[in-house]
Scaffold this motif. Structure first.
Motif, mmCIF file in Angstrom:
data_model
loop_
_atom_site.group_PDB
_atom_site.id
_atom_site.type_symbol
_atom_site.label_atom_id
_atom_site.label_comp_id
_atom_site.label_asym_id
_atom_site.label_seq_id
_atom_site.Cartn_x
_atom_site.Cartn_y
_atom_site.Cartn_z
ATOM 1 N N VAL A 146 -1.337 77.430 0.990
ATOM 2 C CA VAL A 146 -1.430 77.206 2.439
ATOM 3 C C VAL A 146 -0.016 77.097 3.012
ATOM 4 C CG1 VAL A 146 -2.404 75.759 4.272
ATOM 5 C CG2 VAL A 146 -3.589 75.939 2.070
ATOM 6 N N PRO A 147 0.619 78.227 3.340
ATOM 7 C CA PRO A 147 1.943 78.160 3.987
ATOM 8 C C PRO A 147 1.816 77.434 5.321
ATOM 9 C CG PRO A 147 1.451 80.395 3.213
ATOM 10 C CD PRO A 147 0.177 79.614 3.119
ATOM 11 N N TRP A 148 2.716 76.482 5.581
ATOM 12 C CA TRP A 148 2.545 75.608 6.749
ATOM 13 C C TRP A 148 3.922 75.148 7.225
ATOM 14 C CZ3 TRP A 148 -2.258 75.850 8.368
ATOM 15 C CH2 TRP A 148 -2.716 74.986 9.369
ATOM 16 N N PRO A 149 4.093 74.908 8.514
ATOM 17 C CA PRO A 149 5.424 74.508 9.011
ATOM 18 C C PRO A 149 5.829 73.078 8.688
ATOM 19 C CG PRO A 149 3.846 74.609 10.810
ATOM 20 C CD PRO A 149 3.145 75.169 9.611
ATOM 21 N N ILE A 150 4.823 72.199 8.440
ATOM 22 C CA ILE A 150 5.098 70.788 8.127
ATOM 23 C C ILE A 150 4.153 70.354 7.016
ATOM 24 C CG2 ILE A 150 5.316 68.433 9.011
ATOM 25 C CD1 ILE A 150 5.265 69.593 11.854
ATOM 26 N N TYR A 151 4.713 69.761 5.973
ATOM 27 C CA TYR A 151 3.888 69.209 4.896
ATOM 28 C C TYR A 151 4.052 67.690 4.855
ATOM 29 C CZ TYR A 151 3.422 73.939 2.985
ATOM 30 O OH TYR A 151 3.148 75.275 2.812
ATOM 31 N N LYS A 152 2.916 66.988 4.725
ATOM 32 C CA LYS A 152 2.966 65.574 4.386
ATOM 33 C C LYS A 152 2.752 65.474 2.884
ATOM 34 C CE LYS A 152 0.881 61.962 6.542
ATOM 35 N NZ LYS A 152 -0.198 60.971 6.867
ATOM 36 N N ILE A 153 3.705 64.875 2.188
ATOM 37 C CA ILE A 153 3.657 64.797 0.733
ATOM 38 C C ILE A 153 3.341 63.364 0.323
ATOM 39 C CG2 ILE A 153 4.966 65.138 -1.394
ATOM 40 C CD1 ILE A 153 6.713 67.123 0.325
ATOM 41 N N LYS A 154 2.248 63.199 -0.398
ATOM 42 C CA LYS A 154 1.859 61.890 -0.894
ATOM 43 C C LYS A 154 2.691 61.549 -2.131
ATOM 44 C CE LYS A 154 -1.768 61.007 1.828
ATOM 45 N NZ LYS A 154 -1.949 59.790 2.629
ATOM 46 N N LEU A 155 3.281 60.355 -2.114
ATOM 47 C CA LEU A 155 4.097 59.901 -3.226
ATOM 48 C C LEU A 155 3.667 58.489 -3.647
ATOM 49 C CD1 LEU A 155 7.668 61.135 -2.154
ATOM 50 C CD2 LEU A 155 6.080 62.234 -3.742
ATOM 51 N N GLY A 156 4.399 57.935 -4.605
ATOM 52 C CA GLY A 156 4.082 56.622 -5.134
ATOM 53 C C GLY A 156 4.093 56.651 -6.651
ATOM 54 N N THR A 157 4.977 57.497 -7.211
ATOM 55 C CA THR A 157 5.108 57.636 -8.659
ATOM 56 C C THR A 157 6.514 57.216 -9.083
ATOM 57 O OG1 THR A 157 6.034 59.879 -8.781
ATOM 58 C CG2 THR A 157 3.668 59.699 -8.385
ATOM 59 N N LYS A 158 6.784 57.282 -10.376
ATOM 60 C CA LYS A 158 8.121 56.967 -10.882
ATOM 61 C C LYS A 158 9.085 58.135 -10.693
ATOM 62 C CE LYS A 158 6.355 53.792 -14.409
ATOM 63 N NZ LYS A 158 6.229 53.529 -15.873
ATOM 64 N N ALA A 179 4.022 57.122 1.190
ATOM 65 C CA ALA A 179 3.987 56.408 -0.089
ATOM 66 C C ALA A 179 2.761 55.520 -0.240
ATOM 67 C CB ALA A 179 5.248 55.564 -0.249
ATOM 68 N N ASN A 180 1.944 55.376 0.823
ATOM 69 C CA ASN A 180 0.718 54.576 0.754
ATOM 70 C C ASN A 180 0.930 53.227 0.055
ATOM 71 O OD1 ASN A 180 -0.928 57.584 0.667
ATOM 72 N ND2 ASN A 180 -1.670 55.983 2.028
ATOM 73 N N CYS A 181 1.943 52.492 0.528
ATOM 74 C CA CYS A 181 2.224 51.127 0.039
ATOM 75 C C CYS A 181 2.731 51.091 -1.398
ATOM 76 C CB CYS A 181 0.976 50.233 0.132
ATOM 77 S SG CYS A 181 0.127 50.253 1.709
ATOM 78 N N GLY A 182 3.229 52.224 -1.905
ATOM 79 C CA GLY A 182 3.561 52.318 -3.316
ATOM 80 C C GLY A 182 4.983 51.961 -3.716
ATOM 81 N N THR A 186 13.872 47.779 -2.149
ATOM 82 C CA THR A 186 15.059 48.451 -2.689
ATOM 83 C C THR A 186 14.796 49.931 -2.908
ATOM 84 O OG1 THR A 186 15.738 46.406 -3.795
ATOM 85 C CG2 THR A 186 16.725 48.454 -4.593
ATOM 86 N N GLU A 187 13.643 50.219 -3.449
ATOM 87 C CA GLU A 187 13.247 51.602 -3.730
ATOM 88 C C GLU A 187 13.172 52.416 -2.435
ATOM 89 O OE1 GLU A 187 9.732 53.560 -6.538
ATOM 90 O OE2 GLU A 187 9.435 51.613 -5.575
ATOM 91 N N THR A 188 12.615 51.820 -1.391
ATOM 92 C CA THR A 188 12.458 52.529 -0.120
ATOM 93 C C THR A 188 13.810 52.870 0.492
ATOM 94 O OG1 THR A 188 10.372 51.383 0.298
ATOM 95 C CG2 THR A 188 11.459 52.422 2.180
ATOM 96 N N VAL A 189 14.695 51.890 0.556
ATOM 97 C CA VAL A 189 16.013 52.136 1.155
ATOM 98 C C VAL A 189 16.771 53.185 0.342
ATOM 99 C CG1 VAL A 189 18.236 51.110 1.750
ATOM 100 C CG2 VAL A 189 16.114 49.843 2.201
ATOM 101 N N LYS A 190 16.744 53.051 -0.966
ATOM 102 C CA LYS A 190 17.420 54.015 -1.835
ATOM 103 C C LYS A 190 16.813 55.407 -1.683
ATOM 104 C CE LYS A 190 18.588 54.858 -6.697
ATOM 105 N NZ LYS A 190 18.449 54.352 -8.099
ATOM 106 N N ASN A 191 15.500 55.487 -1.687
ATOM 107 C CA ASN A 191 14.836 56.786 -1.539
ATOM 108 C C ASN A 191 15.126 57.425 -0.189
ATOM 109 O OD1 ASN A 191 13.729 56.596 -4.071
ATOM 110 N ND2 ASN A 191 11.657 56.094 -3.381
#
Length: 337
Positions: A146-158, A179-182, A186-191
Protein backbone atom coordinates in the motif's frame (compact mmCIF):
# COMPACT_ATOMS: atom_id res chain seq x y z
CA UNK A 1 -37.68 6.38 15.69
CA UNK A 2 -36.72 2.71 15.40
CA UNK A 3 -33.53 1.04 16.63
CA UNK A 4 -32.06 -1.75 14.47
CA UNK A 5 -28.97 -3.68 15.58
CA UNK A 6 -26.42 -5.30 13.25
CA UNK A 7 -23.40 -7.32 14.40
CA UNK A 8 -20.35 -8.29 12.36
CA UNK A 9 -16.87 -9.75 12.65
CA UNK A 10 -14.40 -7.57 10.76
CA UNK A 11 -11.56 -9.74 9.47
CA UNK A 12 -8.17 -8.06 9.03
CA UNK A 13 -5.99 -8.26 5.91
CA UNK A 14 -2.99 -9.03 8.13
CA UNK A 15 -2.58 -9.83 11.83
CA UNK A 16 -2.37 -6.43 13.53
CA UNK A 17 0.13 -6.05 16.36
CA UNK A 18 0.73 -3.15 18.74
CA UNK A 19 2.66 -3.08 22.01
CA UNK A 20 -0.33 -4.65 23.83
CA UNK A 21 -0.93 -7.67 21.58
CA UNK A 22 -2.13 -9.05 18.22
CA UNK A 23 -5.60 -9.26 16.66
CA UNK A 24 -6.87 -10.97 13.49
CA UNK A 25 -10.54 -9.96 13.64
CA UNK A 26 -12.60 -7.25 15.32
CA UNK A 27 -16.20 -7.78 16.50
CA UNK A 28 -18.33 -4.75 15.55
CA UNK A 29 -21.86 -3.57 16.26
CA UNK A 30 -23.67 -1.20 13.92
CA UNK A 31 -26.47 0.89 15.37
CA UNK A 32 -29.14 1.91 12.85
CA UNK A 33 -31.68 4.59 13.77
CA UNK A 34 -34.60 4.81 11.35
CA UNK A 35 -37.27 7.52 11.04
CA UNK A 36 -39.59 8.63 8.22
CA UNK A 37 -38.03 6.23 5.73
CA UNK A 38 -34.42 7.27 6.36
CA UNK A 39 -31.69 5.65 8.42
CA UNK A 40 -28.53 6.77 10.17
CA UNK A 41 -25.65 4.49 11.13
CA UNK A 42 -23.05 4.42 13.90
CA UNK A 43 -20.42 1.92 15.00
CA UNK A 44 -18.73 0.54 18.11
CA UNK A 45 -16.10 -2.19 18.08
CA UNK A 46 -15.00 -4.58 20.80
CA UNK A 47 -11.69 -3.70 22.44
CA UNK A 48 -10.11 -5.80 25.24
CA UNK A 49 -8.05 -2.83 26.51
CA UNK A 50 -11.29 -0.96 27.25
CA UNK A 51 -13.22 -4.09 28.32
CA UNK A 52 -15.85 -3.73 25.60
CA UNK A 53 -17.68 -6.59 23.89
CA UNK A 54 -20.38 -6.74 21.23
CA UNK A 55 -22.46 -8.96 23.51
CA UNK A 56 -22.49 -6.26 26.21
CA UNK A 57 -23.30 -3.60 23.59
CA UNK A 58 -26.28 -5.57 22.27
CA UNK A 59 -27.61 -6.34 25.73
CA UNK A 60 -27.45 -2.67 26.74
CA UNK A 61 -29.11 -1.49 23.53
CA UNK A 62 -32.01 -3.90 23.95
CA UNK A 63 -32.40 -2.95 27.62
CA UNK A 64 -32.59 0.76 26.74
CA UNK A 65 -34.37 0.59 23.38
CA UNK A 66 -37.39 2.62 24.52
CA UNK A 67 -35.13 5.42 25.73
CA UNK A 68 -33.15 5.35 22.49
CA UNK A 69 -36.25 5.32 20.28
CA UNK A 70 -37.87 8.31 22.00
CA UNK A 71 -37.75 11.02 19.34
CA UNK A 72 -38.99 14.62 19.46
CA UNK A 73 -36.83 16.28 16.80
CA UNK A 74 -33.93 17.01 19.18
CA UNK A 75 -30.73 18.33 17.66
CA UNK A 76 -27.80 15.88 17.82
CA UNK A 77 -26.33 17.90 20.68
CA UNK A 78 -29.62 17.68 22.62
CA UNK A 79 -29.97 13.97 21.89
CA UNK A 80 -26.41 13.28 23.13
CA UNK A 81 -27.13 15.16 26.38
CA UNK A 82 -30.40 13.22 26.74
CA UNK A 83 -28.60 9.86 26.30
CA UNK A 84 -25.58 10.63 28.50
CA UNK A 85 -27.11 9.63 31.88
CA UNK A 86 -28.07 6.23 30.47
CA UNK A 87 -24.73 5.49 28.73
CA UNK A 88 -22.20 7.40 30.83
CA UNK A 89 -20.39 4.14 31.60
CA UNK A 90 -20.28 3.03 27.97
CA UNK A 91 -18.70 5.70 25.79
CA UNK A 92 -18.26 3.26 22.89
CA UNK A 93 -22.00 2.65 22.69
CA UNK A 94 -22.81 6.32 23.22
CA UNK A 95 -20.49 7.02 20.27
CA UNK A 96 -22.37 4.59 18.01
CA UNK A 97 -25.71 6.17 18.96
CA UNK A 98 -24.34 9.70 18.49
CA UNK A 99 -22.88 8.86 15.07
CA UNK A 100 -26.15 7.24 13.99
CA UNK A 101 -28.25 10.17 15.18
CA UNK A 102 -25.99 12.78 13.54
CA UNK A 103 -26.23 10.76 10.34
CA UNK A 104 -30.03 10.42 10.53
CA UNK A 105 -30.63 14.04 11.55
CA UNK A 106 -28.62 15.48 8.66
CA UNK A 107 -30.21 13.04 6.18
CA UNK A 108 -33.67 14.14 7.31
CA UNK A 109 -32.57 17.70 6.48
CA UNK A 110 -31.23 16.51 3.08
CA UNK A 111 -27.72 17.61 4.01
CA UNK A 112 -24.34 16.02 4.30
CA UNK A 113 -23.19 16.14 7.92
CA UNK A 114 -20.40 18.65 7.22
CA UNK A 115 -23.01 20.87 5.51
CA UNK A 116 -25.25 20.71 8.59
CA UNK A 117 -22.24 21.84 10.63
CA UNK A 118 -21.43 24.59 8.09
CA UNK A 119 -17.96 23.13 7.50
CA UNK A 120 -16.26 23.43 4.13
CA UNK A 121 -14.38 20.33 2.92
CA UNK A 122 -11.17 22.11 2.01
CA UNK A 123 -7.59 22.12 3.32
CA UNK A 124 -8.26 18.75 4.92
CA UNK A 125 -5.27 16.77 6.22
CA UNK A 126 -4.19 13.54 4.53
CA UNK A 127 -4.81 10.38 6.49
CA UNK A 128 -1.93 8.09 7.38
CA UNK A 129 -1.82 4.32 6.78
CA UNK A 130 -0.88 2.20 9.80
CA UNK A 131 1.87 -0.42 9.86
CA UNK A 132 1.56 -2.76 12.86
CA UNK A 133 4.52 -4.28 14.69
CA UNK A 134 6.01 -7.21 12.79
CA UNK A 135 9.31 -8.38 11.38
CA UNK A 136 11.06 -5.64 9.39
CA UNK A 137 10.57 -7.73 6.25
CA UNK A 138 6.81 -7.96 6.76
CA UNK A 139 6.50 -4.29 7.73
CA UNK A 140 8.39 -3.36 4.56
CA UNK A 141 6.16 -5.67 2.53
CA UNK A 142 3.03 -3.98 3.92
CA UNK A 143 4.39 -0.57 2.92
CA UNK A 144 5.08 -1.81 -0.60
CA UNK A 145 1.62 -3.37 -0.77
CA UNK A 146 0.00 0.00 0.00
CA UNK A 147 2.11 2.95 -1.23
CA UNK A 148 0.99 5.93 0.86
CA UNK A 149 2.17 9.50 1.56
CA UNK A 150 2.10 9.10 5.38
CA UNK A 151 2.66 5.97 7.45
CA UNK A 152 1.89 5.56 11.13
CA UNK A 153 4.34 2.97 12.45
CA UNK A 154 3.47 1.06 15.60
CA UNK A 155 6.45 0.57 17.89
CA UNK A 156 7.21 -0.59 21.43
CA UNK A 157 10.00 -3.13 20.95
CA UNK A 158 13.68 -3.31 21.91
CA UNK A 159 14.65 -2.59 18.29
CA UNK A 160 12.48 0.43 17.48
CA UNK A 161 15.17 2.72 16.05
CA UNK A 162 16.57 -0.11 13.95
CA UNK A 163 13.07 -0.84 12.61
CA UNK A 164 12.49 2.76 11.52
CA UNK A 165 16.00 2.98 10.06
CA UNK A 166 15.29 -0.05 7.88
CA UNK A 167 11.82 1.15 6.85
CA UNK A 168 13.23 4.53 5.87
CA UNK A 169 15.41 2.79 3.26
CA UNK A 170 12.25 1.80 1.40
CA UNK A 171 10.15 4.96 1.56
CA UNK A 172 10.38 8.76 1.42
CA UNK A 173 6.91 9.11 2.93
CA UNK A 174 6.26 10.96 6.19
CA UNK A 175 6.53 8.67 9.22
CA UNK A 176 4.51 9.02 12.41
CA UNK A 177 5.34 6.87 15.43
CA UNK A 178 2.86 5.37 17.90
CA UNK A 179 4.46 3.61 20.86
CA UNK A 180 1.12 2.84 22.59
CA UNK A 181 2.53 3.51 26.09
CA UNK A 182 5.51 1.25 25.41
CA UNK A 183 8.45 3.55 26.31
CA UNK A 184 9.85 5.24 29.41
CA UNK A 185 10.97 8.86 29.76
CA UNK A 186 14.66 8.40 28.97
CA UNK A 187 13.89 6.13 26.05
CA UNK A 188 11.39 8.61 24.59
CA UNK A 189 13.71 11.61 24.73
CA UNK A 190 16.61 9.60 23.31
CA UNK A 191 14.45 8.09 20.57
CA UNK A 192 13.10 11.52 19.62
CA UNK A 193 16.60 12.63 18.63
CA UNK A 194 17.15 9.67 16.31
CA UNK A 195 13.62 9.62 14.95
CA UNK A 196 13.79 13.27 13.97
CA UNK A 197 16.85 12.44 11.84
CA UNK A 198 14.77 9.70 10.19
CA UNK A 199 12.03 12.07 9.03
CA UNK A 200 9.45 11.35 11.74
CA UNK A 201 6.70 13.97 12.14
CA UNK A 202 5.60 13.26 15.72
CA UNK A 203 5.44 10.60 18.44
CA UNK A 204 2.10 9.44 19.78
CA UNK A 205 1.59 8.37 23.40
CA UNK A 206 5.06 7.07 24.28
CA UNK A 207 4.48 6.81 28.07
CA UNK A 208 1.92 4.96 30.20
CA UNK A 209 -1.20 7.02 30.82
CA UNK A 210 -0.61 7.63 34.53
CA UNK A 211 2.90 9.07 34.14
CA UNK A 212 2.02 12.77 34.03
CA UNK A 213 5.27 13.81 35.68
CA UNK A 214 7.19 11.92 33.02
CA UNK A 215 4.99 13.40 30.30
CA UNK A 216 6.01 16.89 31.45
CA UNK A 217 9.71 15.96 31.22
CA UNK A 218 9.23 14.49 27.75
CA UNK A 219 7.21 17.53 26.64
CA UNK A 220 10.03 19.85 27.69
CA UNK A 221 12.89 17.77 26.25
CA UNK A 222 11.62 15.89 23.21
CA UNK A 223 13.03 16.81 19.80
CA UNK A 224 9.67 15.91 18.24
CA UNK A 225 6.06 16.88 19.06
CA UNK A 226 4.31 14.48 21.43
CA UNK A 227 0.63 13.69 20.81
CA UNK A 228 -1.62 12.36 23.59
CA UNK A 229 -3.84 9.38 22.82
CA UNK A 230 -4.52 7.09 25.78
CA UNK A 231 -3.95 10.13 28.05
CA UNK A 232 -6.78 12.04 26.34
CA UNK A 233 -9.97 10.00 26.50
CA UNK A 234 -12.82 12.35 27.44
CA UNK A 235 -13.47 16.08 27.47
CA UNK A 236 -12.01 16.73 30.93
CA UNK A 237 -8.68 15.28 29.80
CA UNK A 238 -7.97 18.01 27.24
CA UNK A 239 -6.95 20.64 29.78
CA UNK A 240 -4.75 18.08 31.60
CA UNK A 241 -2.77 17.65 28.38
CA UNK A 242 -1.88 21.34 28.21
CA UNK A 243 1.87 21.78 28.88
CA UNK A 244 2.27 17.98 28.95
CA UNK A 245 1.68 17.26 25.24
CA UNK A 246 1.92 19.25 22.03
CA UNK A 247 -1.36 17.91 20.71
CA UNK A 248 -4.20 15.46 21.29
CA UNK A 249 -5.58 12.51 19.34
CA UNK A 250 -9.32 12.20 19.93
CA UNK A 251 -11.00 8.82 19.38
CA UNK A 252 -14.75 9.00 18.87
CA UNK A 253 -15.46 5.71 20.62
CA UNK A 254 -13.42 6.71 23.65
CA UNK A 255 -14.97 10.16 24.13
CA UNK A 256 -18.59 9.28 23.29
CA UNK A 257 -19.00 10.37 19.68
CA UNK A 258 -18.92 13.27 17.27
CA UNK A 259 -20.68 15.69 19.61
CA UNK A 260 -18.07 15.68 22.42
CA UNK A 261 -15.22 15.31 19.90
CA UNK A 262 -16.11 18.67 18.37
CA UNK A 263 -16.00 20.28 21.81
CA UNK A 264 -12.64 18.64 22.58
CA UNK A 265 -11.17 19.96 19.34
CA UNK A 266 -12.42 23.47 20.07
CA UNK A 267 -10.95 23.36 23.59
CA UNK A 268 -7.62 22.03 22.35
CA UNK A 269 -7.34 24.77 19.75
CA UNK A 270 -8.03 27.40 22.42
CA UNK A 271 -5.05 26.00 24.38
CA UNK A 272 -2.75 26.02 21.37
CA UNK A 273 -2.69 22.22 21.08
CA UNK A 274 -2.51 20.44 17.73
CA UNK A 275 -5.66 18.48 16.91
CA UNK A 276 -6.04 14.99 15.53
CA UNK A 277 -8.82 12.44 15.22
CA UNK A 278 -7.83 8.79 15.26
CA UNK A 279 -9.73 5.63 14.56
CA UNK A 280 -10.00 2.17 15.98
CA UNK A 281 -9.95 -0.74 13.56
CA UNK A 282 -13.48 -0.21 12.29
CA UNK A 283 -15.56 -0.30 9.14
CA UNK A 284 -16.50 2.52 6.78
CA UNK A 285 -19.42 3.33 9.11
CA UNK A 286 -17.16 4.77 11.80
CA UNK A 287 -14.55 6.04 9.35
CA UNK A 288 -17.13 8.02 7.37
CA UNK A 289 -18.26 9.77 10.55
CA UNK A 290 -14.66 10.83 11.29
CA UNK A 291 -14.26 12.33 7.82
CA UNK A 292 -16.77 15.11 8.47
CA UNK A 293 -14.57 16.51 11.26
CA UNK A 294 -11.44 16.78 9.11
CA UNK A 295 -11.88 20.48 8.20
CA UNK A 296 -11.13 21.21 11.88
CA UNK A 297 -7.99 19.07 12.15
CA UNK A 298 -4.21 19.29 11.84
CA UNK A 299 -3.82 15.50 11.47
CA UNK A 300 -6.12 12.53 10.91
CA UNK A 301 -5.76 8.77 11.25
CA UNK A 302 -8.79 7.20 9.57
CA UNK A 303 -7.38 4.14 7.82
CA UNK A 304 -9.27 1.52 9.87
CA UNK A 305 -11.41 0.26 7.00
CA UNK A 306 -8.37 -0.07 4.74
CA UNK A 307 -6.98 -2.70 7.11
CA UNK A 308 -10.02 -4.97 6.61
CA UNK A 309 -10.58 -7.95 4.35
CA UNK A 310 -14.33 -7.46 4.55
CA UNK A 311 -15.58 -3.89 4.91
CA UNK A 312 -19.28 -4.17 5.66
CA UNK A 313 -20.30 -0.75 4.32
CA UNK A 314 -19.68 1.86 1.67
CA UNK A 315 -19.11 5.50 2.48
CA UNK A 316 -16.18 7.88 2.44
CA UNK A 317 -13.25 6.56 0.41
CA UNK A 318 -9.53 7.31 0.63
CA UNK A 319 -7.39 7.98 -2.42
CA UNK A 320 -3.67 8.09 -1.61
CA UNK A 321 -4.50 9.72 1.72
CA UNK A 322 -7.09 12.12 0.28
CA UNK A 323 -10.68 11.98 1.54
CA UNK A 324 -13.42 11.50 -1.06
CA UNK A 325 -16.89 12.07 0.37
CA UNK A 326 -19.86 9.91 -0.58
CA UNK A 327 -22.63 11.42 -2.70
CA UNK A 328 -25.14 10.35 -0.04
CA UNK A 329 -26.32 12.74 2.64
CA UNK A 330 -25.54 12.40 6.34
CA UNK A 331 -22.21 10.69 6.90
CA UNK A 332 -22.64 9.04 3.49
CA UNK A 333 -22.89 5.44 4.69
CA UNK A 334 -24.69 2.52 3.10
CA UNK A 335 -24.44 -0.99 4.56
CA UNK A 336 -23.46 -3.72 2.09
CA UNK A 337 -26.19 -6.24 1.36
Amino acid sequence: MKLIIHTFKLKLRHPFTISRGTRTEIPSIIVELSHNGKSGFGEATANPYYNTTVEKFEEELIENHKIIEAFSNQTPEEYWTYLLPYFANNMFLLCALDEAYNDLYSRLKNLKLYEYWNFKPENMPLTNYTIGIDSVEKMTSKMKEVPWPIYKIKLGTKDDIQIVTELRKHSNSIFRIDANCGWDVTETVKNSVELKKLGVEFIEQPLPVDNWKGAKVVYENSHLPIIADESCIVETDVEKCYNHFHGINVKLMKCGGLTPAKRMITKAKSLGLKTMIGCMTESSVGISAIAHLTPLLDYVDMDGALLLKNDIAKGVTLNNGNIVFSKLNGTGVLLNK
